[in-house]
Design a protein around this motif. Structure first.
Motif, short mmCIF file in Angstrom:
data_model
loop_
_atom_site.label_atom_id
_atom_site.label_comp_id
_atom_site.label_asym_id
_atom_site.label_seq_id
_atom_site.Cartn_x
_atom_site.Cartn_y
_atom_site.Cartn_z
N THR A 1 39.51 90.90 45.35
CA THR A 1 38.55 91.77 44.65
C THR A 1 39.24 93.02 44.13
O THR A 1 39.05 93.41 42.96
CB THR A 1 37.40 92.16 45.60
OG1 THR A 1 36.75 90.96 46.02
CG2 THR A 1 36.40 93.09 44.92
N GLN A 2 40.03 93.67 44.98
CA GLN A 2 40.71 94.89 44.56
C GLN A 2 41.75 94.60 43.47
O GLN A 2 41.91 95.38 42.53
CB GLN A 2 41.36 95.60 45.76
CG GLN A 2 40.36 96.14 46.76
CD GLN A 2 39.42 97.18 46.15
OE1 GLN A 2 39.83 98.02 45.34
NE2 GLN A 2 38.16 97.13 46.55
N ASN B 1 41.53 92.23 41.23
CA ASN B 1 40.78 92.00 39.98
C ASN B 1 40.36 93.32 39.34
O ASN B 1 40.40 93.46 38.12
CB ASN B 1 39.57 91.10 40.24
CG ASN B 1 39.98 89.67 40.53
OD1 ASN B 1 41.07 89.23 40.17
ND2 ASN B 1 39.12 88.94 41.20
N CYS B 2 39.98 94.30 40.16
CA CYS B 2 39.64 95.62 39.61
C CYS B 2 40.89 96.28 39.00
O CYS B 2 40.82 96.85 37.90
CB CYS B 2 39.06 96.52 40.70
SG CYS B 2 37.38 96.04 41.21
N CYS C 1 38.98 99.37 42.86
CA CYS C 1 37.60 99.19 42.39
C CYS C 1 36.93 100.55 42.19
O CYS C 1 36.12 100.72 41.27
CB CYS C 1 36.80 98.31 43.34
SG CYS C 1 37.30 96.55 43.23
#
Length: 179
Positions: free
Chosen positions: A99-100, A102-103, A167
Motif C-alpha cells: 500500500t505504501q 503504491n502511494c 500515503c
C-alpha cells in the motif's frame, strides 16, 4: 337551437381553465427539455475537459519517462544495476508495504514520471522526488544527481519526517498539487 343543442355543439371547446392547464404543461415540457439539453451539454463539456486533462497527463508522463536501453538489465554490470530506476523501485519495495509503495509510486509518477534526472527549470526542483533545491539530497549521498537509489533514500527520509508515510504525502499531494 335549444340549450342542449348549444351545449352539445360547444362541448368540443375547452374551458379557459383547461386551456391554461394545457399551456402550462407545454411550458413545463419546454423548460424540462431546455434543462436536459443544458445538462447534456455540461456533461459533454466535462467529458471533453477530462479527456484533455488525461491527454496532458499522458504527454507529461511521456516527457518525464526516461528512455530505456534495449540492453538487458541482466547484462549490465552489477555496480551499475544498483543505480537504475528499477533498482530504486526495488529498494523502495523492500522498505515499504504494498500500500505504501503504491502511494509512493503515484507520488513519483506525478512529480517526475520516475525520471531521476527530471529538473524543473523555473523552481530548481530535481530528481524523482523533485527535491527543492535538489542539492539537499546530498545528505543521502554524493551521487544524488545520478543515482535514483540515493534519491529514494533521501525521499523516504523526507516523507517520514514531514508526512509520516508515503500515503500521507500522497494524500497531501492530491489535495494541494504539491507536497
Amino acid at each position: 337551437m335549444t340549450n342542449l343543442d348549444l351545449v352539445l355543439s360547444t362541448s368540443h371547446l375547452k374551458t379557459p381553465n383547461a386551456l391554461q392547464q394545457q399551456a402550462n404543461a407545454q411550458v413545463a415540457a419546454h423548460h424540462k427539455a431546455q434543462v436536459e439539453a443544458a445538462a447534456q451539454s455540461k456533461a459533454a463539456a466535462a467529458k471533453r475537459k477530462a479527456q484533455v486533462q488525461a491527454a496532458a497527463r499522458r504527454a507529461s508522463a511521456r516527457k518525464h519517462t526516461p528512455q530505456h536501453s534495449t540492453r538487458s538489465a541482466s547484462r549490465r554490470p552489477l555496480h551499475s544495476r544498483a543505480a537504475t530506476v528499477p533498482g530504486a523501485k526495488a529498494l523502495a519495495r523492500t522498505r515499504l508495504s504494498t500500500t505504501q509503495y503504491n502511494c509512493l509510486d503515484s507520488l513519483i509518477r506525478r512529480e517526475s514520471g520516475w525520471n531521476h534526472r527530471a529538473a524543473n527549470p523555473s523552481s530548481g526542483a530535481y530528481g524523482l522526488m523533485q527535491a527543492l533545491p535538489g542539492s539537499k539530497m546530498s545528505s543521502a549521498g554524493a551521487d544524488w544527481r545520478t543515482n535514483p537509489r540515493t534519491q529514494i533514500k533521501w525521499g523516504l527520509s523526507y516523507i517520514k519526517s514531514r508526512y509520516g508515510t508515503p500515503c500521507g504525502a500522497w494524500n497531501f499531494w492530491t489535495k494541494n498539487g504539491w507536497y
